[in-house]
Motif scaffolding. Sequence first.
Motif, PDB file in Angstrom:
ATOM      1  N   LYS A   5       0.928  -1.077   0.161  1.00 22.96           N
ATOM      2  CA  LYS A   5       0.034  -0.183  -0.034  1.00 22.96           C
ATOM      3  C   LYS A   5       0.783   1.250  -0.265  1.00 22.96           C
ATOM      4  CE  LYS A   5      -3.816   2.508   2.346  1.00 22.96           C
ATOM      5  NZ  LYS A   5      -2.985   3.798   2.113  1.00 22.96           N
ATOM      6  N   LEU A   6       2.099   1.321   0.931  1.00 23.97           N
ATOM      7  CA  LEU A   6       2.739   2.501   0.722  1.00 23.97           C
ATOM      8  C   LEU A   6       3.411   2.754  -0.464  1.00 23.97           C
ATOM      9  CD1 LEU A   6       4.411   1.981   4.402  1.00 23.97           C
ATOM     10  CD2 LEU A   6       2.583   3.690   3.781  1.00 23.97           C
ATOM     11  N   ARG A   7       3.790   1.688  -1.200  1.00 22.99           N
ATOM     12  CA  ARG A   7       4.561   1.943  -2.327  1.00 22.99           C
ATOM     13  C   ARG A   7       3.427   2.158  -3.453  1.00 22.99           C
ATOM     14  NH1 ARG A   7       6.990  -3.781  -3.680  1.00 22.99           N
ATOM     15  NH2 ARG A   7       7.456  -2.740  -5.871  1.00 22.99           N
ATOM     16  N   GLY A   8       2.374   1.788  -3.234  1.00 18.64           N
ATOM     17  CA  GLY A   8       1.158   2.243  -4.266  1.00 18.64           C
ATOM     18  C   GLY A   8       0.766   3.729  -3.930  1.00 18.64           C
ATOM     19  N   ASP A   9       0.831   4.046  -2.566  1.00 16.96           N
ATOM     20  CA  ASP A   9       0.578   5.520  -2.419  1.00 16.96           C
ATOM     21  C   ASP A   9       1.700   6.507  -3.153  1.00 16.96           C
ATOM     22  OD1 ASP A   9      -1.495   4.737  -0.990  1.00 16.96           O
ATOM     23  OD2 ASP A   9      -0.536   5.008   1.076  1.00 16.96           O
ATOM     24  N   LYS A  10       3.134   5.833  -3.299  1.00 22.50           N
ATOM     25  CA  LYS A  10       4.175   6.845  -3.465  1.00 22.50           C
ATOM     26  C   LYS A  10       3.943   6.610  -5.189  1.00 22.50           C
ATOM     27  CE  LYS A  10       9.139   7.101  -3.461  1.00 22.50           C
ATOM     28  NZ  LYS A  10      10.056   6.674  -2.858  1.00 22.50           N
ATOM     29  N   ALA A  11       3.530   5.391  -5.726  1.00 22.61           N
ATOM     30  CA  ALA A  11       3.332   5.598  -7.117  1.00 22.61           C
ATOM     31  C   ALA A  11       2.269   6.485  -7.562  1.00 22.61           C
ATOM     32  CB  ALA A  11       3.036   4.170  -7.694  1.00 22.61           C
ATOM     33  N   LEU A  12       1.255   6.274  -6.909  1.00 19.58           N
ATOM     34  CA  LEU A  12       0.005   7.357  -7.006  1.00 19.58           C
ATOM     35  C   LEU A  12       0.304   8.691  -7.059  1.00 19.58           C
ATOM     36  CD1 LEU A  12      -2.959   7.581  -7.530  1.00 19.58           C
ATOM     37  CD2 LEU A  12      -3.468   7.590  -5.262  1.00 19.58           C
ATOM     38  N   ALA A  13       1.295   9.305  -5.843  1.00 19.31           N
ATOM     39  CA  ALA A  13       1.494  10.488  -5.855  1.00 19.31           C
ATOM     40  C   ALA A  13       2.485  10.670  -6.967  1.00 19.31           C
ATOM     41  CB  ALA A  13       2.361  10.646  -4.342  1.00 19.31           C
ATOM     42  N   GLY A  14       3.104   9.956  -7.672  1.00 21.01           N
ATOM     43  CA  GLY A  14       4.170  10.338  -8.871  1.00 21.01           C
ATOM     44  C   GLY A  14       3.380   9.962 -10.298  1.00 21.01           C
ATOM     45  N   SER A  15       1.940  10.067 -10.068  1.00 12.83           N
ATOM     46  CA  SER A  15       1.178  10.009 -11.292  1.00 12.83           C
ATOM     47  C   SER A  15       1.770   8.581 -12.014  1.00 12.83           C
ATOM     48  CB  SER A  15       1.141  11.134 -12.124  1.00 12.83           C
ATOM     49  OG  SER A  15       0.809  12.014 -11.530  1.00 12.83           O
ATOM     50  N   LYS A  16       2.176   7.513 -11.245  1.00  8.20           N
ATOM     51  CA  LYS A  16       2.304   6.266 -11.985  1.00  8.20           C
ATOM     52  C   LYS A  16       1.114   5.331 -11.574  1.00  8.20           C
ATOM     53  CE  LYS A  16       7.289   7.135 -11.728  1.00  8.20           C
ATOM     54  NZ  LYS A  16       8.668   6.626 -10.701  1.00  8.20           N
ATOM     55  N   TYR A  17       0.218   5.724 -12.427  1.00  2.95           N
ATOM     56  CA  TYR A  17      -1.150   5.049 -12.178  1.00  2.95           C
ATOM     57  C   TYR A  17      -1.359   3.490 -12.321  1.00  2.95           C
ATOM     58  CZ  TYR A  17      -2.582   9.935 -12.185  1.00  2.95           C
ATOM     59  OH  TYR A  17      -2.602  11.174 -11.869  1.00  2.95           O
ATOM     60  N   ARG A  18      -0.583   3.222 -13.314  1.00  2.00           N
ATOM     61  CA  ARG A  18      -0.677   1.684 -13.756  1.00  2.00           C
ATOM     62  C   ARG A  18       0.092   0.748 -12.601  1.00  2.00           C
ATOM     63  NH1 ARG A  18      -3.942   1.378 -17.412  1.00  2.00           N
ATOM     64  NH2 ARG A  18      -3.894   3.019 -19.495  1.00  2.00           N
ATOM     65  N   LEU A  19       0.999   1.425 -12.200  1.00  2.00           N
ATOM     66  CA  LEU A  19       2.120   0.877 -11.059  1.00  2.00           C
ATOM     67  C   LEU A  19       1.337   0.666  -9.830  1.00  2.00           C
ATOM     68  CD1 LEU A  19       4.673  -0.552  -9.865  1.00  2.00           C
ATOM     69  CD2 LEU A  19       5.497   2.037  -9.776  1.00  2.00           C
ATOM     70  N   ALA A  20       0.577   2.001  -9.486  1.00  2.00           N
ATOM     71  CA  ALA A  20      -0.084   1.978  -8.320  1.00  2.00           C
ATOM     72  C   ALA A  20      -1.292   1.024  -8.347  1.00  2.00           C
ATOM     73  CB  ALA A  20      -0.746   3.434  -8.196  1.00  2.00           C
ATOM     74  N   PHE A  21      -1.924   0.750  -9.466  1.00  2.00           N
ATOM     75  CA  PHE A  21      -2.962  -0.272  -9.586  1.00  2.00           C
ATOM     76  C   PHE A  21      -2.564  -1.466  -9.334  1.00  2.00           C
ATOM     77  CE2 PHE A  21      -5.109  -3.319 -11.950  1.00  2.00           C
ATOM     78  CZ  PHE A  21      -6.328  -3.211 -11.593  1.00  2.00           C
ATOM     79  N   ASP A  22      -1.404  -1.938  -9.762  1.00  2.00           N
ATOM     80  CA  ASP A  22      -0.758  -3.177  -9.639  1.00  2.00           C
ATOM     81  C   ASP A  22      -0.306  -3.485  -8.321  1.00  2.00           C
ATOM     82  OD1 ASP A  22      -1.101  -3.884 -12.448  1.00  2.00           O
ATOM     83  OD2 ASP A  22       1.120  -3.372 -12.737  1.00  2.00           O
ATOM     84  N   LEU A  23       0.264  -2.461  -7.567  1.00  2.00           N
ATOM     85  CA  LEU A  23       0.580  -2.576  -6.109  1.00  2.00           C
ATOM     86  C   LEU A  23      -0.472  -2.603  -5.228  1.00  2.00           C
ATOM     87  CD1 LEU A  23       3.372  -0.062  -6.198  1.00  2.00           C
ATOM     88  CD2 LEU A  23       3.741  -2.625  -5.646  1.00  2.00           C
ATOM     89  N   TYR A  24      -1.528  -1.931  -5.683  1.00  2.00           N
ATOM     90  CA  TYR A  24      -2.856  -1.908  -4.569  1.00  2.00           C
ATOM     91  C   TYR A  24      -3.538  -3.513  -4.875  1.00  2.00           C
ATOM     92  CZ  TYR A  24      -2.473   2.895  -3.733  1.00  2.00           C
ATOM     93  OH  TYR A  24      -2.176   4.289  -3.128  1.00  2.00           O
ATOM     94  N   SER A  25      -3.530  -3.893  -6.123  1.00  2.00           N
ATOM     95  CA  SER A  25      -4.093  -5.130  -6.414  1.00  2.00           C
ATOM     96  C   SER A  25      -3.346  -6.317  -5.745  1.00  2.00           C
ATOM     97  CB  SER A  25      -4.259  -5.307  -7.984  1.00  2.00           C
ATOM     98  OG  SER A  25      -5.007  -4.423  -8.687  1.00  2.00           O
ATOM     99  N   GLN A  26      -2.100  -6.149  -5.636  1.00  2.00           N
ATOM    100  CA  GLN A  26      -1.252  -7.148  -5.069  1.00  2.00           C
ATOM    101  C   GLN A  26      -1.610  -7.052  -3.427  1.00  2.00           C
ATOM    102  OE1 GLN A  26       3.009  -7.333  -5.918  1.00  2.00           O
ATOM    103  NE2 GLN A  26       2.329  -6.261  -7.656  1.00  2.00           N
ATOM    104  N   ALA A  27      -1.825  -5.796  -2.910  1.00  2.00           N
ATOM    105  CA  ALA A  27      -2.238  -5.718  -1.535  1.00  2.00           C
ATOM    106  C   ALA A  27      -3.523  -6.346  -1.150  1.00  2.00           C
ATOM    107  CB  ALA A  27      -1.895  -4.295  -1.035  1.00  2.00           C
ATOM    108  N   ILE A  28      -4.480  -5.997  -2.176  1.00  2.00           N
ATOM    109  CA  ILE A  28      -5.856  -6.753  -1.923  1.00  2.00           C
ATOM    110  C   ILE A  28      -6.028  -8.300  -1.912  1.00  2.00           C
ATOM    111  CG2 ILE A  28      -7.926  -6.957  -3.297  1.00  2.00           C
ATOM    112  CD1 ILE A  28      -7.850  -3.993  -3.914  1.00  2.00           C
ATOM    113  N   VAL A  29      -5.024  -8.962  -2.828  1.00  2.00           N
ATOM    114  CA  VAL A  29      -4.938 -10.294  -2.593  1.00  2.00           C
ATOM    115  C   VAL A  29      -4.377 -10.699  -1.321  1.00  2.00           C
ATOM    116  CG1 VAL A  29      -3.562 -12.248  -3.652  1.00  2.00           C
ATOM    117  CG2 VAL A  29      -4.360 -10.607  -5.137  1.00  2.00           C
TER     118      VAL A  29
END
Length: 85
Positions: A5-29
């Motif tokens: 989630k923290l990595r996803g938050d950082k990706a989201l803040a950097g407008s790296k949306y596809r990376l953020a999506f992947d990280l949040y999806s992994q966290a959801i699993v």
Amino acid sequence: AEALKLRGDKALAGSKYRLAFDLYSQAIVRRADWWELWAARALVQARLEKWEDCLGDCDEALRRAGSTPSAKVLARRGLALYHLD
């Protein structure tokens, strides 16, 4: 899940949306019960203008949040519905 989630938050803040999506999806699993993950991924879906997916993630976040829904998730859900109409 928290580290993802923290990595996803950082990706989201950097407008790296596809990376953020992947990280949040992994966290959801790993922690599907954590409603904040669904809410964060819904934000990414909104930024990518994937309104149906955003709506689904908002609904899941609200379902998992129980009796304390997030105003941000409700607003994001409304935005998705607006774009789908």
